[in-house]
Structures are given as C-alpha cells and as structure tokens.
Design a protein around this motif. Sequence first.
Motif, mmCIF file in Angstrom:
data_model
loop_
_atom_site.group_PDB
_atom_site.id
_atom_site.type_symbol
_atom_site.label_atom_id
_atom_site.label_comp_id
_atom_site.label_asym_id
_atom_site.label_seq_id
_atom_site.Cartn_x
_atom_site.Cartn_y
_atom_site.Cartn_z
ATOM 1 N N SER A 28 0.826 -1.203 0.000
ATOM 2 C CA SER A 28 0.000 0.000 0.000
ATOM 3 C C SER A 28 0.864 1.259 0.000
ATOM 4 C CB SER A 28 -0.967 -0.002 1.178
ATOM 5 O OG SER A 28 -0.270 -0.045 2.396
ATOM 6 N N ALA A 32 0.561 4.096 -2.817
ATOM 7 C CA ALA A 32 0.324 5.493 -2.448
ATOM 8 C C ALA A 32 1.351 6.412 -3.105
ATOM 9 C CB ALA A 32 0.370 5.642 -0.932
ATOM 10 N N VAL A 33 2.613 5.995 -3.112
ATOM 11 C CA VAL A 33 3.656 6.819 -3.737
ATOM 12 C C VAL A 33 3.423 6.910 -5.240
ATOM 13 C CG1 VAL A 33 6.125 6.902 -4.279
ATOM 14 C CG2 VAL A 33 5.374 6.414 -1.949
ATOM 15 N N GLY A 35 0.619 6.462 -6.911
ATOM 16 C CA GLY A 35 -0.590 7.242 -7.173
ATOM 17 C C GLY A 35 -0.364 8.723 -6.976
ATOM 18 N N GLY A 36 0.407 9.081 -5.957
ATOM 19 C CA GLY A 36 0.720 10.493 -5.740
ATOM 20 C C GLY A 36 1.538 11.080 -6.863
ATOM 21 N N PHE A 48 -5.997 9.053 -9.637
ATOM 22 C CA PHE A 48 -4.780 8.615 -8.963
ATOM 23 C C PHE A 48 -4.654 9.180 -7.557
ATOM 24 C CE2 PHE A 48 -3.387 7.755 -13.393
ATOM 25 C CZ PHE A 48 -3.212 6.388 -13.234
ATOM 26 N N PHE A 49 -5.144 10.411 -7.342
ATOM 27 C CA PHE A 49 -5.150 10.939 -5.980
ATOM 28 C C PHE A 49 -6.095 10.134 -5.096
ATOM 29 C CE2 PHE A 49 -3.516 15.234 -7.458
ATOM 30 C CZ PHE A 49 -2.288 15.074 -6.838
ATOM 31 N N ALA A 52 -4.356 6.969 -4.223
ATOM 32 C CA ALA A 52 -3.313 7.236 -3.241
ATOM 33 C C ALA A 52 -3.909 7.414 -1.847
ATOM 34 C CB ALA A 52 -2.518 8.470 -3.646
ATOM 35 N N LEU A 56 -3.279 5.090 1.428
ATOM 36 C CA LEU A 56 -2.795 5.637 2.697
ATOM 37 C C LEU A 56 -3.675 5.213 3.863
ATOM 38 C CD1 LEU A 56 -1.675 9.230 1.694
ATOM 39 C CD2 LEU A 56 -0.238 7.353 2.477
#
Length: 76
Positions: A28, A32-33, A35-36, A48-49, A52, A56
């Motif tokens: 995960s 998250a990285v 997607g960010g 994508f946010f 992310a 998280l």
Amino acid sequence: MPMDNYSDNPVARRKADVRKRSRSIQVSGGIAVAGGILGILGVASGLFFTIAVVALVVLGWNVVKVREVLNHKDQW
C-alpha cells in the motif's frame, strides 16, 4: 484438523499476523507513492489521488494493527 496452523501457539499466530500486515504496508505504501506521483504529473489526477488516499488509509490501518500486536503483553 483446523485450518489455522497456529491454533495452539498465540506467539506464532501474532508473528504470522505481523508478517502479513507488513507485506500489506509495503504494497500500500508503494501504491500510495505511485498514485501520488501520477496524480502530480496530471494523468487522470483525480483518479490517482483517490487511489493514493485509499492506499494511505489501508497503510494506516495496518500500521495500527501491527502496533497493537507489538504492544501486546502476554499473561503467563
């Protein structure tokens, strides 16, 4: 025969739970990285946010569960 391999050993059961949750934390965190970064680059940034943020939340939940296992005190 029970499906749980650690039914009589609570320490081994907690070790297995920490291993499972630590793998989930790694996955995960990577999602998250990624997607960010993709959200910042602007490629379908809302999607994508959102991915992310969900990653998280999953990461945080697993961190809390690992801390619970690590802070557990056995009553012998």
